[in-house]
Design an enzyme around this catalytic site. Structure first.
Site, PDB file in Angstrom:
ATOM      1  N   HIS A 128      10.587  -5.861  29.059  1.00 32.41           N
ATOM      2  CA  HIS A 128      10.873  -5.415  27.575  1.00 32.41           C
ATOM      3  C   HIS A 128      12.157  -4.327  27.693  1.00 32.41           C
ATOM      4  CE1 HIS A 128       7.555  -7.404  26.064  1.00 32.41           C
ATOM      5  NE2 HIS A 128       6.576  -6.462  26.861  1.00 32.41           N
TER       6      HIS A 128
ATOM      7  N   ASP B  71       5.409 -13.722  27.577  1.00 31.14           N
ATOM      8  CA  ASP B  71       4.576 -12.626  27.611  1.00 31.14           C
ATOM      9  C   ASP B  71       3.108 -13.030  26.592  1.00 31.14           C
ATOM     10  OD1 ASP B  71       3.426 -10.038  26.814  1.00 31.14           O
ATOM     11  OD2 ASP B  71       5.100  -9.269  25.889  1.00 31.14           O
TER      12      ASP B  71
END
Length: 429
Positions: free
Chosen positions: A260, A311
């Site tokens: 991220h 993810d």
């Protein structure tokens, strides 16, 4: 290893080689490895044809397979990342090794059909042992995808907070206990075993160095600065940003991938770049969870190697992840072409983040992991070949090869069949 031991050849209508796009390329493969690459005028008898444009197989550098069970089920009532997390905890608490294996098999099959040939699974459903990890290993083998199993330390429920509720099945209690259990996980011919720090929220400052240094030869991943609240809490508790805290613990380096990296300071970017740490961006998840848009261009300009991940698997489409990377930059900057198509392909094939530096290229000695994209579909017709990554989607994946074995064609898994049927069965249960 996932693959076919037989000697075989693949004829590629066009292929993306290290020097650019080439036409009529013959690949000779044995033991799942590319042994010869050359351009030919005549298709050799017995060659398998791969039409369209053939690229190296895509790398999914960050996955939570079980999150797929939430797709299309968390959009009512608004909320934030933190309210979504409560729904995720409910799902985690309901899984068993048997049900997890069935779900993960479907998820990994969907990844293969979409063009992924390897996945890094950020795994923290320990439940006091390695049964869940072995379920993931079996699921990856059944689906024909290479697995990097990132066994994750999750030791706290937040900065200064003990684990509670569903989090209890994530935790080993301490770094030493985590290392003992994690050390029992061994690599095999289809699995790289790595480690992960869940986040600076979930591993206390005093245990970060122990976790980071427990297995120095394994890939190390960490969720980093996904939410502003994480940064605020870390600064209040330690006087350091999460990036600086990881640097203090020796957790940054060339084997490390920060996932991220959305809310970074200039100093954070310098620390990541200076240490050789990579960054995995997950654009569809970061959009779905309203995380924000990270400084991707600044990271790349500083020399940070980028990779991409699905993810939470709300979307399993590597080409949309690549497009999301570029589109996020356009929204941030008001300018187009922030990442070139070649840079997007490099991020799509970021196998270095999975502990597989030999992959991600079509050349002699590389694994025969390939994805063929159609060039004449409603989405891709007329696109320049070098810009195909900005036009195609997973629906344009014509064939996927892993280790010299065709594992998917035209949206259907060769062994497991229709992925939708797999999901209907497992989600019904």
């Amino acid at each position: 290893m996932v693959g076919d031991l037989a000697v075989k050849s693949f004829w590629c209508e066009r292929a993306v080689l290290p020097g650019g796009v080439a036409a009529r390329v013959l690949l000779r493969v044995s033991d799942g490895i590319i042994r010869e690459v050359r351009e030919v005028d005549t298709i050799p008898l017995g060659s398998q044809r791969l039409h369209g444009v053939v690229l190296p197989g895509f790398a999914n550098a960050h996955s939570h397979a079980f999150h797929r069970g939430l797709r299309g089920r968390t959009h009512d009532g608004g909320g934030t990342f933190w309210t979504w997390r409560e729904r995720m905890y409910e799902l985690a608490g309901a899984l068993t090794p048997r049900s997890y294996q069935r779900l993960a098999t479907a998820v990994y099959a969907e990844m293969v059909v979409a063009g992924y040939t390897a996945v890094a699974e950020f795994h923290y459903l320990h439940a006091g042992g390695n049964e869940m990890a072995e379920a993931l290993r079996a699921a990856a083998r059944a689906a024909g995808i290479r697995l990097t199993l990132l066994d994750t330390a999750y030791l706290a429920g937040g900065i200064g907070k003990p684990v509670a509720g569903a989090q209890e099945r994530f935790s080993d209690g301490g770094a030493a206990a985590w290392a003992r259990r994690s050390g029992e996980l061994l690599p095999d011919d289809n699995t790289v075993v790595g480690t992960a720090i869940h986040s600076v929220r979930a591993v206390p400052r005093e245990e970060l160095a122990a976790v980071a240094g427990a297995f120095p030869d394994r890939p190390l991943h960490v969720h980093l600065s996904e939410q502003p609240d994480e940064n605020r809490e870390c600064l209040e508790a330690y006087g350091l940003t999460p990036t600086a805290l990881l640097a203090e613990a020796g957790a940054l380096g060339e084997r490390t991938t920060a996932v991220h990296a959305t809310h970074l300071t200039d100093e954070d970017i310098a620390l990541l770049a200076g240490s050789g740490t990579g960054v995995c961006l997950c654009p569809t998840t970061e959009a779905d969870l309203a995380d924000g848009i990270g400084p991707a261009r600044e990271l790349a300009d500083a020399g940070v190697r980028l990779s991409l991940g699905s993810d939470q698997n709300a979307v399993v489409d590597p080409l949309l992840e690549a497009r999301g990377l570029e589109h996020g930059e356009r929204l941030r900057s008001g300018r187009r072409g922030r990442f070139s198509p070649a840079e997007l392909v490099a991020a799509l094939t970021g196998h270095h983040a999975l502990g597989r530096p030999e992959a991600g290229r079509i050349e002699v000695g590389a694994p025969a992991d390939l994805v063929a994209l159609r060039t004449g579909s409603a989405r891709t017709a007329g696109a320049e070949l070098e810009q195909l990554v900005l036009a195609a989607t997973a629906a344009d994946v014509a064939a996927v090869v892993v280790g010299g074995r065709v594992v998917a064609r035209d949206g259907v898994h060769e062994e497991l069949g229709d992925v939708g049927g797999l999901y209907r069965e497992v989600l019904r249960r």
